[in-house]
Motif scaffolding. Sequence first.
Motif, PDB file in Angstrom:
ATOM      1  N   ARG A   6       0.429  -1.327  -0.116  1.00 19.47           N
ATOM      2  CA  ARG A   6      -0.054   0.267   0.286  1.00 19.47           C
ATOM      3  C   ARG A   6       0.958   1.418   0.457  1.00 19.47           C
ATOM      4  O   ARG A   6       2.077   1.340   0.143  1.00 19.47           O
ATOM      5  N   VAL A   7       0.312   2.422  -0.209  1.00 18.34           N
ATOM      6  CA  VAL A   7       0.537   3.661  -0.468  1.00 18.34           C
ATOM      7  C   VAL A   7       0.906   4.114   1.500  1.00 18.34           C
ATOM      8  O   VAL A   7       0.242   3.750   2.024  1.00 18.34           O
ATOM      9  N   PRO A   8       2.629   4.061   1.172  1.00 18.12           N
ATOM     10  CA  PRO A   8       2.617   4.803   3.024  1.00 18.12           C
ATOM     11  C   PRO A   8       2.040   5.974   3.732  1.00 18.12           C
ATOM     12  O   PRO A   8       1.514   6.843   2.743  1.00 18.12           O
ATOM     13  N   THR A   9       1.322   6.013   4.499  1.00 14.15           N
ATOM     14  CA  THR A   9       0.774   6.603   5.325  1.00 14.15           C
ATOM     15  C   THR A   9       0.568   6.964   6.899  1.00 14.15           C
ATOM     16  O   THR A   9       0.440   7.842   7.290  1.00 14.15           O
ATOM     17  N   MET A  10       1.744   6.130   7.865  1.00 17.21           N
ATOM     18  CA  MET A  10       1.210   5.848   8.756  1.00 17.21           C
ATOM     19  C   MET A  10       2.162   4.869   9.059  1.00 17.21           C
ATOM     20  O   MET A  10       3.433   4.311   8.709  1.00 17.21           O
ATOM     21  N   PRO A  11       3.796   6.629  10.046  1.00 17.11           N
ATOM     22  CA  PRO A  11       4.890   6.137   9.993  1.00 17.11           C
ATOM     23  C   PRO A  11       4.801   5.186  11.819  1.00 17.11           C
ATOM     24  O   PRO A  11       3.570   5.433  12.177  1.00 17.11           O
ATOM     25  N   THR A  12       6.251   4.265  11.888  1.00 15.79           N
ATOM     26  CA  THR A  12       6.470   4.004  13.503  1.00 15.79           C
ATOM     27  C   THR A  12       7.064   4.461  13.670  1.00 15.79           C
ATOM     28  O   THR A  12       8.158   5.221  13.164  1.00 15.79           O
ATOM     29  N   ARG A  13       7.695   4.651  15.021  1.00 17.97           N
ATOM     30  CA  ARG A  13       9.077   4.959  15.942  1.00 17.97           C
ATOM     31  C   ARG A  13      10.322   3.788  15.605  1.00 17.97           C
ATOM     32  O   ARG A  13      10.332   3.034  15.543  1.00 17.97           O
ATOM     33  N   GLU A 111       5.649  21.557   6.309  1.00 21.32           N
ATOM     34  CA  GLU A 111       4.627  21.295   6.837  1.00 21.32           C
ATOM     35  C   GLU A 111       3.660  20.597   5.906  1.00 21.32           C
ATOM     36  O   GLU A 111       3.106  19.942   6.162  1.00 21.32           O
ATOM     37  N   PHE A 112       4.304  20.845   4.681  1.00 22.39           N
ATOM     38  CA  PHE A 112       3.107  19.674   4.357  1.00 22.39           C
ATOM     39  C   PHE A 112       3.540  18.434   4.294  1.00 22.39           C
ATOM     40  O   PHE A 112       2.730  17.128   4.494  1.00 22.39           O
ATOM     41  N   TRP A 113       4.427  18.089   4.145  1.00 16.28           N
ATOM     42  CA  TRP A 113       5.197  16.459   3.690  1.00 16.28           C
ATOM     43  C   TRP A 113       4.439  16.266   5.269  1.00 16.28           C
ATOM     44  O   TRP A 113       4.230  14.594   5.814  1.00 16.28           O
ATOM     45  N   ARG A 114       5.184  16.903   6.657  1.00 17.53           N
ATOM     46  CA  ARG A 114       4.729  15.941   7.887  1.00 17.53           C
ATOM     47  C   ARG A 114       3.459  16.028   8.071  1.00 17.53           C
ATOM     48  O   ARG A 114       2.762  15.104   8.251  1.00 17.53           O
ATOM     49  N   ASP A 115       2.641  16.718   7.321  1.00 18.45           N
ATOM     50  CA  ASP A 115       0.865  15.929   7.094  1.00 18.45           C
ATOM     51  C   ASP A 115       0.784  15.449   6.468  1.00 18.45           C
ATOM     52  O   ASP A 115      -0.136  14.525   7.051  1.00 18.45           O
ATOM     53  N   PHE A 116       1.240  15.032   4.794  1.00 19.66           N
ATOM     54  CA  PHE A 116       1.187  13.843   4.772  1.00 19.66           C
ATOM     55  C   PHE A 116       1.170  12.609   4.732  1.00 19.66           C
ATOM     56  O   PHE A 116       1.000  12.038   4.492  1.00 19.66           O
ATOM     57  N   LEU A 117       2.739  12.428   5.599  1.00 19.57           N
ATOM     58  CA  LEU A 117       3.166  11.440   5.921  1.00 19.57           C
ATOM     59  C   LEU A 117       2.357  11.234   6.689  1.00 19.57           C
ATOM     60  O   LEU A 117       2.130   9.995   7.896  1.00 19.57           O
ATOM     61  N   GLY A 118       2.169  11.823   8.398  1.00 21.00           N
ATOM     62  CA  GLY A 118       0.690  11.303   8.792  1.00 21.00           C
ATOM     63  C   GLY A 118       1.502  10.809  10.186  1.00 21.00           C
ATOM     64  O   GLY A 118       2.796  11.220  10.385  1.00 21.00           O
ATOM     65  N   GLY A 119       0.769  10.603  11.061  1.00 24.37           N
ATOM     66  CA  GLY A 119       1.905  10.383  12.226  1.00 24.37           C
ATOM     67  C   GLY A 119       1.930  11.241  13.132  1.00 24.37           C
ATOM     68  O   GLY A 119       1.829  12.762  13.208  1.00 24.37           O
ATOM     69  N   GLU A 120       2.560  10.359  14.480  1.00 21.91           N
ATOM     70  CA  GLU A 120       3.454  11.967  15.878  1.00 21.91           C
ATOM     71  C   GLU A 120       4.105  12.559  15.000  1.00 21.91           C
ATOM     72  O   GLU A 120       5.315  11.708  14.551  1.00 21.91           O
ATOM     73  N   PRO A 121       4.295  13.650  15.030  1.00 18.58           N
ATOM     74  CA  PRO A 121       6.106  14.427  14.442  1.00 18.58           C
ATOM     75  C   PRO A 121       6.885  14.052  15.665  1.00 18.58           C
ATOM     76  O   PRO A 121       6.375  14.184  16.619  1.00 18.58           O
ATOM     77  N   ALA A 160      11.494  14.821  10.917  1.00 18.00           N
ATOM     78  CA  ALA A 160       9.678  15.335  11.095  1.00 18.00           C
ATOM     79  C   ALA A 160       8.879  14.522  11.539  1.00 18.00           C
ATOM     80  O   ALA A 160       8.079  14.845  12.082  1.00 18.00           O
ATOM     81  N   VAL A 161       9.283  13.404  10.362  1.00 19.29           N
ATOM     82  CA  VAL A 161       7.843  12.197  11.301  1.00 19.29           C
ATOM     83  C   VAL A 161       8.904  11.168  11.675  1.00 19.29           C
ATOM     84  O   VAL A 161       9.604  10.768  10.622  1.00 19.29           O
ATOM     85  N   HIS A 162       8.788  10.406  12.424  1.00 22.27           N
ATOM     86  CA  HIS A 162       9.017   9.120  12.660  1.00 22.27           C
ATOM     87  C   HIS A 162       8.928   8.407  11.879  1.00 22.27           C
ATOM     88  O   HIS A 162       7.781   8.385  11.271  1.00 22.27           O
ATOM     89  N   ARG A 163      10.513   7.196  11.255  1.00 18.21           N
ATOM     90  CA  ARG A 163       9.588   6.850  10.484  1.00 18.21           C
ATOM     91  C   ARG A 163      11.115   5.546  10.029  1.00 18.21           C
ATOM     92  O   ARG A 163      11.970   6.345  10.484  1.00 18.21           O
ATOM     93  N   PRO A 164      10.576   4.291  10.667  1.00 12.83           N
ATOM     94  CA  PRO A 164      12.323   3.417  11.034  1.00 12.83           C
ATOM     95  C   PRO A 164      13.466   3.320   9.914  1.00 12.83           C
ATOM     96  O   PRO A 164      14.720   2.774  10.700  1.00 12.83           O
TER      97      PRO A 164
END
Length: 219
Positions: A6-13, A111-121, A160-164
């Motif tokens: 799927r298209v990435p939408t939800m990051p994790t730590r 800010e656009f990319w942070r909102d697009f990627l979603g999740g906890e900043p 800006a956004v957590h992704r492992p």
Amino acid sequence: MLPATRVPTMPTRAGDITRLIATDLACIRGGRIVFERLSFAVPSGSALVLTGPNGAGKSSLLRVIAGLVRPSMGTVAAEGGDAEHTLAEHCHYAGHLDPVKASLSVGENLEFWRDFLGGEPARSIDDALAAVGLGSLADLPGGYLSAGQRRRLSLARLIAVHRPIWLLDEPTAALDRSGQEMFATLCAAHLAAGGIIVAATHAPLALPGEQNLALGGAA
């Protein structure tokens, strides 16, 4: 294991993924075998650096891991993480081109990319820009940035956004010495937190815990 569909939408730590694993991976594009029978495992806290001539498949491999290109054969998956989200949703992908909209300010772009990627900043916009040396340019239109500044802004998305898992294509291109030192600092912190980096490069990166994978192909 996590599929890459799927298209990435939800990051994790960082630290949620224990290993990134590819098994007998192959990519065929335009009837040409880009790479085949490719297997590797990258544990958390380490980096895999992809080297090889132009056309060897470095960028294609990053896109396969990111879920942007389907593998022709084999699998790529991750152990650990959130089972409800795909491998792609655990990845940051930074490609050749820096996605900067000229009419938006530097801060608005991030800010656009942070909102697009979603999740906890992971950091505020101001903190992320300061970390990449753009703290004083938040209000400057993106169209006025130099090539090196555009690359710094692109790298700011990573923190800006957590992704492992970070997938980086020529990450130090256009960066001066201070920019390269900044990049090394960001990577060292990400790996120390248990993150994973896969980077394609023509220049030495000297990342902590670095493995190397040389891909063949026509120059």
